[in-house]
Write an enzyme that holds these catalytic residues in place. Sequence first.
Site, PDB file in Angstrom:
ATOM      1  CB  ILE A  18      48.033  28.457   9.081  1.00 57.02           C
ATOM      2  CG1 ILE A  18      48.844  28.888   7.855  1.00 57.02           C
ATOM      3  CG2 ILE A  18      46.592  28.945   8.931  1.00 57.02           C
ATOM      4  CD1 ILE A  18      48.366  28.267   6.535  1.00 57.02           C
ATOM      5  CG  ASN A  88      45.675  23.971  11.125  1.00 62.90           C
ATOM      6  OD1 ASN A  88      45.663  24.574  10.065  1.00 62.90           O
ATOM      7  ND2 ASN A  88      46.794  23.857  11.865  1.00 62.90           N
ATOM      8  CB  SER A 143      44.316  22.479   0.197  1.00 70.12           C
ATOM      9  OG  SER A 143      45.151  23.088  -0.772  1.00 70.12           O
ATOM     10  CE1 TYR A 156      48.376  19.179   2.418  1.00 71.46           C
ATOM     11  CE2 TYR A 156      47.835  20.041   0.253  1.00 71.46           C
ATOM     12  CZ  TYR A 156      47.895  20.196   1.621  1.00 71.46           C
ATOM     13  OH  TYR A 156      47.478  21.377   2.192  1.00 71.46           O
ATOM     14  N   PRO A 186      42.130  27.014   1.872  1.00 70.46           N
ATOM     15  CG  PRO A 186      43.459  27.101   3.787  1.00 70.46           C
ATOM     16  CD  PRO A 186      42.615  26.166   2.974  1.00 70.46           C
TER      17      PRO A 186
HETATM   18  N1  LIG Z   1      50.402  26.933   3.866  1.00 77.66           N
HETATM   19  C1  LIG Z   1      49.579  26.805   2.819  1.00 77.66           C
HETATM   20  O1  LIG Z   1      49.833  27.376   1.743  1.00 77.66           O
HETATM   21  C2  LIG Z   1      48.347  25.974   2.920  1.00 77.66           C
HETATM   22  C3  LIG Z   1      47.418  26.014   1.876  1.00 77.66           C
HETATM   23  C4  LIG Z   1      46.250  25.248   1.960  1.00 77.66           C
HETATM   24  C5  LIG Z   1      46.015  24.480   3.084  1.00 77.66           C
HETATM   25  N2  LIG Z   1      46.952  24.449   4.092  1.00 77.66           N
HETATM   26  C6  LIG Z   1      46.653  23.638   5.263  1.00 77.66           C
HETATM   27  O2  LIG Z   1      46.674  24.479   6.388  1.00 77.66           O
HETATM   28  C7  LIG Z   1      47.102  23.737   7.535  1.00 77.66           C
HETATM   29  C8  LIG Z   1      48.275  24.431   8.203  1.00 77.66           C
HETATM   30  O3  LIG Z   1      49.332  24.515   7.296  1.00 77.66           O
HETATM   31  P1  LIG Z   1      50.703  25.280   7.618  1.00 77.66           P
HETATM   32  O4  LIG Z   1      51.118  25.984   6.375  1.00 77.66           O
HETATM   33  O5  LIG Z   1      50.573  26.058   8.878  1.00 77.66           O
HETATM   34  O6  LIG Z   1      51.689  24.036   7.760  1.00 77.66           O
HETATM   35  P2  LIG Z   1      52.362  23.305   9.041  1.00 77.66           P
HETATM   36  O7  LIG Z   1      53.029  22.097   8.479  1.00 77.66           O
HETATM   37  O8  LIG Z   1      53.190  24.260   9.804  1.00 77.66           O
HETATM   38  O9  LIG Z   1      51.076  22.954   9.904  1.00 77.66           O
HETATM   39  C9  LIG Z   1      50.684  21.670  10.231  1.00 77.66           C
HETATM   40  C10 LIG Z   1      50.673  21.516  11.738  1.00 77.66           C
HETATM   41  O10 LIG Z   1      50.190  20.199  11.993  1.00 77.66           O
HETATM   42  C11 LIG Z   1      51.073  19.578  12.918  1.00 77.66           C
HETATM   43  N3  LIG Z   1      51.049  18.137  12.733  1.00 77.66           N
HETATM   44  C12 LIG Z   1      51.618  17.411  11.744  1.00 77.66           C
HETATM   45  N4  LIG Z   1      51.417  16.107  11.943  1.00 77.66           N
HETATM   46  C13 LIG Z   1      50.693  15.981  13.081  1.00 77.66           C
HETATM   47  C14 LIG Z   1      50.174  14.889  13.801  1.00 77.66           C
HETATM   48  N5  LIG Z   1      50.360  13.622  13.391  1.00 77.66           N
HETATM   49  N6  LIG Z   1      49.472  15.133  14.932  1.00 77.66           N
HETATM   50  C15 LIG Z   1      49.286  16.402  15.364  1.00 77.66           C
HETATM   51  N7  LIG Z   1      49.767  17.478  14.728  1.00 77.66           N
HETATM   52  C16 LIG Z   1      50.456  17.279  13.593  1.00 77.66           C
HETATM   53  C17 LIG Z   1      52.432  20.191  12.626  1.00 77.66           C
HETATM   54  O11 LIG Z   1      53.314  20.001  13.719  1.00 77.66           O
HETATM   55  C18 LIG Z   1      52.060  21.637  12.362  1.00 77.66           C
HETATM   56  O12 LIG Z   1      52.006  22.370  13.557  1.00 77.66           O
HETATM   57  C19 LIG Z   1      47.391  22.332   7.028  1.00 77.66           C
HETATM   58  O13 LIG Z   1      46.236  21.531   7.163  1.00 77.66           O
HETATM   59  C20 LIG Z   1      47.670  22.561   5.555  1.00 77.66           C
HETATM   60  O14 LIG Z   1      47.448  21.397   4.786  1.00 77.66           O
HETATM   61  C21 LIG Z   1      48.093  25.184   4.035  1.00 77.66           C
END
Ligand SMILES: NC(=O)c1ccc[n+]([C@@H]2O[C@H](COP(=O)([O-])OP(=O)(O)OC[C@H]3O[C@@H](n4cnc5c(N)ncnc54)[C@H](O)[C@@H]3O)[C@@H](O)[C@H]2O)c1
Length: 248
Positions: A18, A88, A143, A156, A186
């Site tokens: 995302i 993010n 979220s 979380y 989201p």
């Molecule tokens: N996918 C979903 O259904 C969903 C729903 C609600 C909220 N979210 C939120 O959206 C965001 C993106 O989620 P996603 O599905 O793309 O997941 P994802 O795990 O791919 O995205 C998280 C990103 O953060 C990076 N990251 C993790 N730890 C880190 C750190 N210590 N320092 C820097 N970067 C770091 C990861 O490498 C990754 O690129 C997140 O905040 C997640 O909580 C996702």
Amino acid sequence: MGRLEDKVAIVTGGARNIGAVYAKALAAEGARVVIADVLDGSSAARAIEGTGGQAVSVEVDVSREDDTLRMAQTAMDAFGRIDILVNNAAIYLSINRRPFYEISEEEWDRVTAVNIKGVFLCAKAVFPHMRDRNGGKIVNISSNTVMAGTPNFLHYIASKSALVGMTRSMARELGAHGINVNAIAPGLVEHEGQTVPGEISASRVSARSIQRRQVPEDLTGALLYLASPDSDFVTGLTLVVDGGNVLH
Ligand SMILES: NC(=O)c1ccc[n+]([C@@H]2O[C@H](COP(=O)([O-])OP(=O)(O)OC[C@H]3O[C@@H](n4cnc5c(N)ncnc54)[C@H](O)[C@@H]3O)[C@@H](O)[C@H]2O)c1
């Protein structure tokens, strides 16, 4: 002419999934983008450059202050200003869901360090640069699980709940500096990093007012609104983007 021409945006966690879609959408509106991730974000940056945009990547652990200060300095060195921060980055996909009484203290500490302290440190790192220009947009990614009370990943949920309160408090603290602070919550987003089993996907779809799967591109309209002058008089808001599921 894009809505974000001349603006500079930092997207934490922008290397994949995302966050990479957020970075692409900001660039498509004319923003120059800094992709800050614990992973190598160079291919996401190259993808933006391939479409005529400008982007750099920097490897950052958002839970470490020296890293977040380096992130802000990278943006200043590359582009000379910081207008937008998208908080993010989070520990999300790597979490194994389990009852709260089975979560270890170490795992609790790591998730909250990245998902809560990381947001605080990133905001703290960009703040002086936004204050100097008397303007900025901070968008925290929460979220809809907070409003739904989704079970089995309490660390979380705690972290994403914290962002709702932090968004409100930061909005009040930073309004005087021309900085808007808002959040997006989201719903369950299906993407290449998160393939949702058919029956879970179907049950989420049927819980929504708009009954279809949610994809990352469903979030970019809300992000661009909160990152652009369109939302100049909106702050402290958590905008749920989940197809009308929790109706917060
Ligand atoms: N996918 C979903 O259904 C969903 C729903 C609600 C909220 N979210 C939120 O959206 C965001 C993106 O989620 P996603 O599905 O793309 O997941 P994802 O795990 O791919 O995205 C998280 C990103 O953060 C990076 N990251 C993790 N730890 C880190 C750190 N210590 N320092 C820097 N970067 C770091 C990861 O490498 C990754 O690129 C997140 O905040 C997640 O909580 C996702």
